[in-house]
Structures are given as C-alpha cells and as structure tokens.
Write a protein that holds these residues in place. Structure first.
Motif, PDB file in Angstrom:
ATOM      1  N   VAL A 139       0.860  -1.185   0.000  1.00  0.00           N
ATOM      2  CA  VAL A 139       0.000   0.000   0.000  1.00  0.00           C
ATOM      3  C   VAL A 139       0.893   1.230   0.000  1.00  0.00           C
ATOM      4  O   VAL A 139       2.022   1.196   0.502  1.00  0.00           O
ATOM      5  CB  VAL A 139      -0.956   0.032   1.216  1.00  0.00           C
ATOM      6  N   GLY A 140       0.372   2.328  -0.605  1.00  0.00           N
ATOM      7  CA  GLY A 140       1.185   3.526  -0.702  1.00  0.00           C
ATOM      8  C   GLY A 140       0.357   4.786  -0.635  1.00  0.00           C
ATOM      9  O   GLY A 140      -0.727   4.822  -0.024  1.00  0.00           O
ATOM     10  N   ALA A 141       0.844   5.812  -1.292  1.00  0.00           N
ATOM     11  CA  ALA A 141       0.178   7.116  -1.248  1.00  0.00           C
ATOM     12  C   ALA A 141      -1.226   7.056  -1.809  1.00  0.00           C
ATOM     13  O   ALA A 141      -2.127   7.761  -1.322  1.00  0.00           O
ATOM     14  CB  ALA A 141       1.027   8.136  -2.019  1.00  0.00           C
ATOM     15  N   ASN A 142      -1.432   6.246  -2.823  1.00  0.00           N
ATOM     16  CA  ASN A 142      -2.779   6.126  -3.403  1.00  0.00           C
ATOM     17  C   ASN A 142      -3.770   5.505  -2.424  1.00  0.00           C
ATOM     18  O   ASN A 142      -4.989   5.576  -2.640  1.00  0.00           O
ATOM     19  CB  ASN A 142      -2.725   5.300  -4.686  1.00  0.00           C
ATOM     20  N   ILE A 145      -1.531   6.332   2.587  1.00  0.00           N
ATOM     21  CA  ILE A 145      -0.382   6.119   3.465  1.00  0.00           C
ATOM     22  C   ILE A 145       0.556   7.320   3.379  1.00  0.00           C
ATOM     23  O   ILE A 145       0.838   7.838   2.291  1.00  0.00           O
ATOM     24  CB  ILE A 145       0.363   4.824   3.072  1.00  0.00           C
ATOM     25  N   LYS A 146       1.051   7.750   4.542  1.00  0.00           N
ATOM     26  CA  LYS A 146       1.971   8.876   4.604  1.00  0.00           C
ATOM     27  C   LYS A 146       3.181   8.482   5.433  1.00  0.00           C
ATOM     28  O   LYS A 146       3.169   7.506   6.182  1.00  0.00           O
ATOM     29  CB  LYS A 146       1.279  10.097   5.229  1.00  0.00           C
ATOM     30  N   ARG A 147       4.212   9.277   5.297  1.00  0.00           N
ATOM     31  CA  ARG A 147       5.430   9.053   6.065  1.00  0.00           C
ATOM     32  C   ARG A 147       5.147   9.230   7.563  1.00  0.00           C
ATOM     33  O   ARG A 147       4.303  10.023   7.959  1.00  0.00           O
ATOM     34  CB  ARG A 147       6.509  10.045   5.608  1.00  0.00           C
ATOM     35  N   ASP A 148       5.870   8.491   8.393  1.00  0.00           N
ATOM     36  CA  ASP A 148       5.774   8.561   9.853  1.00  0.00           C
ATOM     37  C   ASP A 148       4.401   8.152  10.371  1.00  0.00           C
ATOM     38  O   ASP A 148       3.834   8.795  11.259  1.00  0.00           O
ATOM     39  CB  ASP A 148       6.128   9.960  10.364  1.00  0.00           C
ATOM     40  N   MET A 149       3.880   7.070   9.830  1.00  0.00           N
ATOM     41  CA  MET A 149       2.670   6.445  10.376  1.00  0.00           C
ATOM     42  C   MET A 149       3.063   5.168  11.105  1.00  0.00           C
ATOM     43  O   MET A 149       3.997   4.464  10.704  1.00  0.00           O
ATOM     44  CB  MET A 149       1.665   6.129   9.263  1.00  0.00           C
ATOM     45  N   GLY A 268      -0.846  -3.729   9.590  1.00  0.00           N
ATOM     46  CA  GLY A 268      -1.798  -2.636   9.430  1.00  0.00           C
ATOM     47  C   GLY A 268      -1.130  -1.294   9.684  1.00  0.00           C
ATOM     48  O   GLY A 268      -0.353  -1.150  10.629  1.00  0.00           O
ATOM     49  N   VAL A 269      -1.414  -0.327   8.832  1.00  0.00           N
ATOM     50  CA  VAL A 269      -0.899   1.028   8.998  1.00  0.00           C
ATOM     51  C   VAL A 269      -1.982   1.862   9.669  1.00  0.00           C
ATOM     52  O   VAL A 269      -3.132   1.894   9.202  1.00  0.00           O
ATOM     53  CB  VAL A 269      -0.508   1.652   7.648  1.00  0.00           C
ATOM     54  N   VAL A 270      -1.645   2.509  10.772  1.00  0.00           N
ATOM     55  CA  VAL A 270      -2.615   3.323  11.500  1.00  0.00           C
ATOM     56  C   VAL A 270      -2.792   4.643  10.746  1.00  0.00           C
ATOM     57  O   VAL A 270      -1.913   5.508  10.775  1.00  0.00           O
ATOM     58  CB  VAL A 270      -2.161   3.580  12.949  1.00  0.00           C
ATOM     59  N   VAL A 271      -3.923   4.769  10.077  1.00  0.00           N
ATOM     60  CA  VAL A 271      -4.210   5.989   9.315  1.00  0.00           C
ATOM     61  C   VAL A 271      -5.079   6.958  10.119  1.00  0.00           C
ATOM     62  O   VAL A 271      -5.256   8.110   9.723  1.00  0.00           O
ATOM     63  CB  VAL A 271      -4.902   5.635   7.980  1.00  0.00           C
TER      64      VAL A 271
END
Length: 343
Positions: A139-142, A145-149, A268-271
């Motif tokens: 997963v990425g910017a689309n 996802i952002k830096r420092d998550m 999982g990325v905490v958004v």
C-alpha cells in the motif's frame, strides 16, 4: 510345386472339398460326420499347439506387460498430477487460514485501541538503501499512506513508515538500531525510550534510574505529538532482564518484543489515531498462574500396630517409673577448716 494346369486344378478341387466339409459340419451341429476327424486331428496337433503356445506365451505376456506398463505409467503420472494439485490447494487453504487468523487478531487489536488501520501485505524484506531492518508493503500514497505512520500487527508494534511510493511503502522495523520509540511501563507509568538491536532484545532506557522494575513487566508505546510517528498504547514487549541500578540517572532494561520480525505477513498502517489514549487496554490478558496441588498424607495405624504401640508404651512406663525413683548416695564430706588441715 510347379505352377501347371494340373496343380491349379488340384488347388481348386481342394478348396471346393474344404467348403463342402465346412458346410456339412455346420449343418450337422453336434452330430457332424466330421466330428471324429476333428477329434483325431486335435489328438495329433494338440501337443504341437501347446508347445507353440508355451513358446509364444512369454513374448505375448511381455508385449502385454509393456502395454499395461504404459497404461500404469500414464495412470500413475495422472495420479501424481492430481495429488500435486490437491497438495497445492491444501497449502493455499492453510495459508489463507493463517492470514485470516492474523487479520482477525489485528482487527481485534485495532478495535481495542480504537485505531483506524489500513491492512497491508508484506511483499519484500529489506530495502535497497542498505542493511536496515525494513519491509516493503503493498500500500502507498494512493491508499492514504503517509510518512511517519505507525505500523502494527496482531501482536504489537511493527515499526513506522519511512518511505512512501504510489503503490508501496517502506517500513523501518522496531528492532532496527536506528529505531527509537517512547515507551511507558504497564501500571507504573514509568517512561523510557526503546531502541532496536537487530536480532537481540530491545534496549530500553528508563528516565527514572530508581524505578522498580522486574522481569515480566510489560511496555506500550507512549505516543508522539499529533500521534506521529507513534500512536499511544501499542504493545511493545516484555521485560526479560534488568540491569542493576548503579545510581545513574537512567535504568537499562532489555525487552523481548511481542512481534516476531522475521515472520511478518499481514500488517496494518494506523491511518487514524484513537480519540483517547487506550493506556493498557490493548495488552493481552496475563496468563493465570497454574495452581500447584498440595498432597497431604495421613497415616492411620492398624489394630496390630496399636497393640504393639500400647505394649511398647507400657514397657516404657515401667522403665520410667523405676528411673523416677529417687536414689540416695552417701558421700563423705570433709568439714574441717583450713586451720584444722594445717594442724
């Protein structure tokens, strides 16, 4: 035999006789007039046929075996192909079940901490920029996802996002030597900073050099300003060793992380950060100690033993009585004074 007019006439005559005999034999059935001749011919030519059959049979069996062997080989190859497909299917199902279990566990952690997460799959280990402990996720910017998550899984803290592409992102793992995260001790709220040491335990420096810490205590993330790069309450690990307090300003702990960094698959990325600090709610329940059974042995004397004990008691009583009698002894005393002794 020479090809002459007479030989040709003889051949035609023999063929005509043969057809006539066949016709008579068929019409006669079981009462055929040539049945006796047939039996005689069988008696004469039977042994010869058996010998020829015995000689030819191994060759025929060999040919049949080769043909059957080919069929068996094809059948075996087909069965092996079917088994391989079945094993692949079972393996895929096992992997799917494992991933579902990981996803369910991660969603439970996210629910307890009130984290809004974006699920991802680990597609690569290690990055091109060196020997750092990193993973690449799909997963990425689309995907927002952002830096420092913060990145977590069903066990606890995995790391933080460092590089983001359109469709992928790089995550620095919590055991990397360049990784640092603020921690808080369960219950005591003692604060510290955790640093990675590769494949060894995490190193935590507590701010309070006199903090009371013991093996088995647990830590969670303290959180960052604006919840980036770390959200609060994510499980970090369990204290495995405590350095003796030397009166310094800090105290060093060694922590076994909850996450196995060599077995990462679903993360999982905490958004979206939680509205309030979950504190220790995300930590798993501590296992209850297993009670140790206590066995008490009570000896009940038998009737024979009681009688023997009574006799022994009586004997001891008589001896004690005799020993209790006062005994007197006369010991001469010298009452003379020193002056008398001098005289």
């Amino acid at each position: 035999m020479r090809d002459t007019k007479e030989s040709r006439l003889l051949l035609v005559l023999l063929i005509a006789i043969a057809f006539a005999l066949i016709t008579v034999d068929i019409r006669g059935g079981q009462n055929s007039p040539v049945d006796g001749a047939r039996q005689a011919a069988a008696a004469v030519f039977g042994p010869i046929e058996n010998g020829v059959s015995s000689a030819v049979s191994p060759v025929g069996n060999a040919v049949s075996a080769v043909r059957d062997s080919g069929e068996r080989h094809d059948r075996l190859a087909r069965l092996e192909t079917e088994n391989a497909a079945l094993k692949a299917k079972l393996g895929s199902n096992d992997r799917d079940r494992s991933r579902l279990q990981q996803l369910d566990k991660m969603l439970k952690v996210a629910g307890e901490g009130q984290y809004g997460i974006k699920g991802a799959e680990v597609i690569a280990i290690g990055a091109a920029q060196g020997f750092s402990w990193t993973i690449t996720i799909d997963v990425g910017a689309n995907d927002g996802i952002k830096r420092d998550m913060t990145v977590l899984n069903g066990d606890g803290l995995v790391g933080r996002v460092t590089t983001v592409g359109p469709h992928t992102a790089t995550v620095l793992l919590a055991n990397d030597p360049d990784f640092t995260v603020g921690t808080r001790m369960e219950a005591s709220d003692e604060l510290g900073f955790s640093s990675g040491q590769g494949d060894r335990a995490l190193r935590v420096e507590l701010l309070n050099g006199k903090a009371e810490v013991k093996k088995g205590d647990r830590l969670v993330t303290f959180g960052s300003q604006a919840d980036r790069p770390f959200v609060p309450g994510v499980p970090v690990g369990t204290v495995s060793r405590v350095d003796p307090s030397g009166g310094g300003l800090t105290r060093t702990l060694y922590v076994k992380p909850f996450v196995s960094f060599t077995k990462l698959d679903i993360v999982g990325v905490v958004v979206e950060a939680p509205k309030k600090d979950p504190r220790d709610e995300v930590l798993p329940a501590k296992p209850k100690p297993t009670p140790t059974p206590t066995v008490t042995v009570t000896v009940t004397p038998s009737s024979d033993a009681s009688a023997s004990d009574q006799q022994a008691s009586d004997g001891n009583t008589s001896n004690d009585t005799s020993s209790d009698q006062p005994t007197t002894s006369e010991t001469p005393t010298d009452e003379s004074t020193p002056d008398d002794q001098q005289q």
